[in-house]
Design an enzyme around this catalytic site. Sequence first.
Site, PDB file in Angstrom:
ATOM      1  N   ASP A  69      -4.324   1.372 -12.181  1.00  0.00           N
ATOM      2  CA  ASP A  69      -4.417   1.187 -13.627  1.00  0.00           C
ATOM      3  C   ASP A  69      -3.059   1.350 -14.295  1.00  0.00           C
ATOM      4  O   ASP A  69      -2.333   2.327 -14.059  1.00  0.00           O
ATOM      5  CB  ASP A  69      -5.393   2.187 -14.228  1.00  0.00           C
ATOM      6  CG  ASP A  69      -6.839   1.917 -13.813  1.00  0.00           C
ATOM      7  OD1 ASP A  69      -7.098   0.879 -13.179  1.00  0.00           O
ATOM      8  OD2 ASP A  69      -7.703   2.758 -14.130  1.00  0.00           O
ATOM      9  N   ASP A 118      -0.388   3.183  -7.463  1.00  0.00           N
ATOM     10  CA  ASP A 118      -1.473   3.383  -8.397  1.00  0.00           C
ATOM     11  C   ASP A 118      -1.968   2.005  -8.853  1.00  0.00           C
ATOM     12  O   ASP A 118      -1.279   0.999  -8.680  1.00  0.00           O
ATOM     13  CB  ASP A 118      -0.941   4.195  -9.586  1.00  0.00           C
ATOM     14  CG  ASP A 118      -1.968   4.422 -10.667  1.00  0.00           C
ATOM     15  OD1 ASP A 118      -3.133   4.713 -10.328  1.00  0.00           O
ATOM     16  OD2 ASP A 118      -1.618   4.288 -11.856  1.00  0.00           O
TER      17      ASP A 118
END
Length: 301
Positions: free
Chosen positions: A98, A96
């Site tokens: 963020d 991922d």
Amino acid sequence: MGRDSDTLVTLMAEGALSDADARLASDVARAAGAEPLGWDWIDRGCALDLRLRGGLDLRLRGGGGLRAALEDAFEAVDVIVQPARAQRRRSLLVADMDSTMITCECIDELADYAGLKPQVAAITEAAMRGELDFADALHARVKLLAGMPVETLDACRLARVRLTPGATRLVRTMRGWGAQTLLVSGGFTAFAEPVAAEIGFAEVRANVLLHENGRLTGEVAEPIVDAATKRAALLGAGVPAAEALAVGDGANDIPMIEAAGLGIAFHAKPRAAAAADAAIRFGDLRTLLWAQGVGRGDWVG
């Protein structure tokens, strides 16, 4: 190592570990029904492996109750419990972006430019906790950005986005031994593509913000990158899922974390931490190299 034991516990704390901690971990494991076989330093004072035989149900995420017992026994120490493997280095990294590879939530920072951060951040937090459908939350937040000049995207990225410590070392070290590296983000290509290039990811997938006449329309291109996309990216990479390492922090990352041979929740929300093999609560992304048995002497970047 894999022939001598069936379980491996890795303790990680930058400059804070000692042989006494290894002995304490051995006692905790013995109380949990395992037989300690000894320990080995990956990087003295920072990361060590405790070898165990028996007594653990590794069908449960994180080795059942042993992970929780070890986390309770130590302060500011990250713990990974995994089956012993002859080759610990993973062949695929799916990450991922963020609050994982970077230290912020990009859409919240964009909203701050528009004076809408409280409204957008509240939706982000609810989605990360799994209280809102990701697609609905994404559309609701993007709609609030309608009319923003496109150049604000780059300005925001340059001013606000910072790489998480250890991100570059993790990705470039894994690429150095031939692993595939994929950044899959529910965020936006305007951020994810430059971030992926800076860190060294080979591939990137993210959502596309639509714009007309130099301004955001408040819409995102379909199909969106969501939890199912992340899991599909991991399973479709051409590498057995057992050889994959996945890392993320929110509910949207749970499907890929659960699909990976080693699923890591990084400074994560409770639901993601509960679903993962391990929850990194204190250290940075270098812990994922220690989790693979890789010491500083073999790090790249």
